[in-house]
Design an enzyme around this catalytic site. Sequence first.
Site, mmCIF file in Angstrom:
data_model
loop_
_atom_site.group_PDB
_atom_site.id
_atom_site.type_symbol
_atom_site.label_atom_id
_atom_site.label_comp_id
_atom_site.label_asym_id
_atom_site.label_seq_id
_atom_site.Cartn_x
_atom_site.Cartn_y
_atom_site.Cartn_z
ATOM 1 N N CYS A 132 -1.175 39.154 97.692
ATOM 2 C CA CYS A 132 -1.241 39.585 96.286
ATOM 3 C C CYS A 132 -1.978 40.882 96.011
ATOM 4 O O CYS A 132 -1.520 41.696 95.219
ATOM 5 C CB CYS A 132 -1.884 38.489 95.439
ATOM 6 S SG CYS A 132 -0.873 37.029 95.330
ATOM 7 N N GLU A 176 -0.345 32.142 87.986
ATOM 8 C CA GLU A 176 -1.160 31.265 88.845
ATOM 9 C C GLU A 176 -2.397 32.025 89.291
ATOM 10 O O GLU A 176 -2.344 33.232 89.511
ATOM 11 C CB GLU A 176 -0.332 30.757 90.025
ATOM 12 C CG GLU A 176 0.369 31.810 90.867
ATOM 13 C CD GLU A 176 -0.511 32.453 91.910
ATOM 14 O OE1 GLU A 176 -1.572 31.885 92.218
ATOM 15 O OE2 GLU A 176 -0.151 33.527 92.410
ATOM 16 N N PHE A 177 -3.502 31.282 89.416
ATOM 17 C CA PHE A 177 -4.749 31.872 89.921
ATOM 18 C C PHE A 177 -5.229 31.052 91.125
ATOM 19 O O PHE A 177 -6.339 30.545 91.142
ATOM 20 C CB PHE A 177 -5.813 31.883 88.823
ATOM 21 C CG PHE A 177 -5.456 32.751 87.641
ATOM 22 C CD1 PHE A 177 -5.599 34.126 87.702
ATOM 23 C CD2 PHE A 177 -4.968 32.194 86.462
ATOM 24 C CE1 PHE A 177 -5.262 34.937 86.612
ATOM 25 C CE2 PHE A 177 -4.630 32.985 85.375
ATOM 26 C CZ PHE A 177 -4.780 34.366 85.445
ATOM 27 N N LEU A 178 -4.337 30.905 92.111
ATOM 28 C CA LEU A 178 -4.669 30.063 93.272
ATOM 29 C C LEU A 178 -5.185 30.921 94.417
ATOM 30 O O LEU A 178 -4.683 32.011 94.647
ATOM 31 C CB LEU A 178 -3.425 29.304 93.759
ATOM 32 C CG LEU A 178 -2.646 28.496 92.719
ATOM 33 C CD1 LEU A 178 -1.439 27.840 93.373
ATOM 34 C CD2 LEU A 178 -3.538 27.459 92.068
ATOM 35 N N ASN A 200 9.856 35.238 94.726
ATOM 36 C CA ASN A 200 9.178 36.437 95.230
ATOM 37 C C ASN A 200 9.351 37.620 94.289
ATOM 38 O O ASN A 200 10.443 37.836 93.747
ATOM 39 C CB ASN A 200 9.760 36.846 96.590
ATOM 40 C CG ASN A 200 9.136 36.065 97.713
ATOM 41 O OD1 ASN A 200 8.395 35.126 97.468
ATOM 42 N ND2 ASN A 200 9.433 36.444 98.947
ATOM 43 N N GLN A 246 -2.822 43.924 97.352
ATOM 44 C CA GLN A 246 -2.217 45.256 97.428
ATOM 45 C C GLN A 246 -0.976 45.347 96.540
ATOM 46 O O GLN A 246 -0.801 46.321 95.803
ATOM 47 C CB GLN A 246 -1.863 45.596 98.872
ATOM 48 C CG GLN A 246 -1.133 46.927 98.977
ATOM 49 C CD GLN A 246 -1.202 47.524 100.356
ATOM 50 O OE1 GLN A 246 -2.275 47.799 100.874
ATOM 51 N NE2 GLN A 246 -0.048 47.755 100.961
#
EC number: 1.1.1.22
Length: 480
Positions: free
Chosen positions: A272, A157-159, A87, A274
């Site tokens: 993600c 990551e672009f999930l 995190n 905000q």
Amino acid sequence: MVKICCIGAGYVGGPTMAVIALKCPSIEVVVVDISVNRIAAWNSDQLPIYESGLDDAVKQCRGKNLFFSTDIEKHVSEADIIFVSVNTPTKTRGLGAGKAADLTYWENAARVIADVSKSDKIVVEKSTVPVKTAEAIEKILTHNSEGINYQILSNPEFLAEGTAMQDLFKPDRVLIGGRETPEGRKAVQALKDVYAHWVPEDRILTTNLWSAELSKLAANAFLAQRISSINAISALCEATGANVFEVAYAVGKDSRIGPKFLTASVGFGGSCFQKDILNLVYISECNGLSVVANYWKQVIQINDYQKNRFVNRVVSSMFNTVSGKKIAVLGFAFKKDTGDTRETPAIDVCKGLLRDNATISIYDPQATEDQIQRDLATNKFDWNHPVHLQPMSPTAVKQVSIAWDAYEAAKAAHGLCILTDWDEFKELDYQRIYDDMQKPAFVFDGCDVVDPEKLRAIGFIVYAIGKPLDSWLKDLPAVA
């Protein structure tokens, strides 16, 4: 045999490692986490997260070349490549509170790596991190272990939740950033070789470290900006009698713009958008770029404005008070097909109604009662810290009840708010709902689920974001 270890068994680490294990049978993949419960869940039949296709991938590889463990030190020390997927929540106190990313968990991971490493390592940033984090991590590693070479790579990551497995199997792009040195290029190539097992070479992009770190923040900021842009237009549509969905369709037909992320709603949510924009704002401020920072702040301000505007429509429509009135809320997750409630707009809408002393009955097909109560009782930004660091059992909000279906939620309600675009809400028997509600019966559609004209024919007073206003609403204030 290459050995990969991933620190962090969450939404990103678990699915990513499952796909690497599935596509690279010759690589041993171990996911480690300090949470005993979470690792136990990954080793059970009931995985801790739901993503379509994840179960199959885990079951095919678990026990062969995919393992889940709490023995962090052993697996970190044996690994050649270490992914860090922990995190990076927004800081809640101290310097940069409310904007900067809290890198405590990242730093802890780096110190563990430095303490136990006996051989050279490639350390991969998988979490979304502020630009220049790699530099800080590099300093911790090199100052705490002698004679060991570390190469830090950024591999954001672009999930998207709900399609994470598809995004991993067929990514638009895999981005790898590294140092522009011979050792750095060699490390980039090593990670590229892993992805090349299933990703076409032209989709694996390599950049310098800082470009890769910034690309992730920029991508999320651009997506959120599109949502705020169309939401700003939705307010104008209501004022002028235009229909935002017709406007969005016309605008999206321009091939330079395209149709994605142009759906007006009560606001964006998720873990993600905000967080990453606030991070971008903070980095801009730290570099003396106040105009840039203010530009990105507006994306969040429009999002907050949209939620406030929605609450205001509810209260002003219902004779300027919802005190003591039952409001049914359909949908609490931040989008359909997921149980994830992180930063969902429903939290702020419910809190706004509770401030006016409403009684709320919530139905969501996936979000749990415990999670909904926790979200409504938790302070902003606390949600993204591990559960064991959150208040143990936040007091349940008394005026909130959780219903087992939409009809139960709507029974004897004065108003109905639709806050998630679940498909099942389109199929409801609204005549039955109308018959069971107090009159006049109001529907407030925050995500283009219902046909306002059909509901008006039943007898509802309908407010739908960005669509021409019901005559009942025309002279009422849009914003308090």
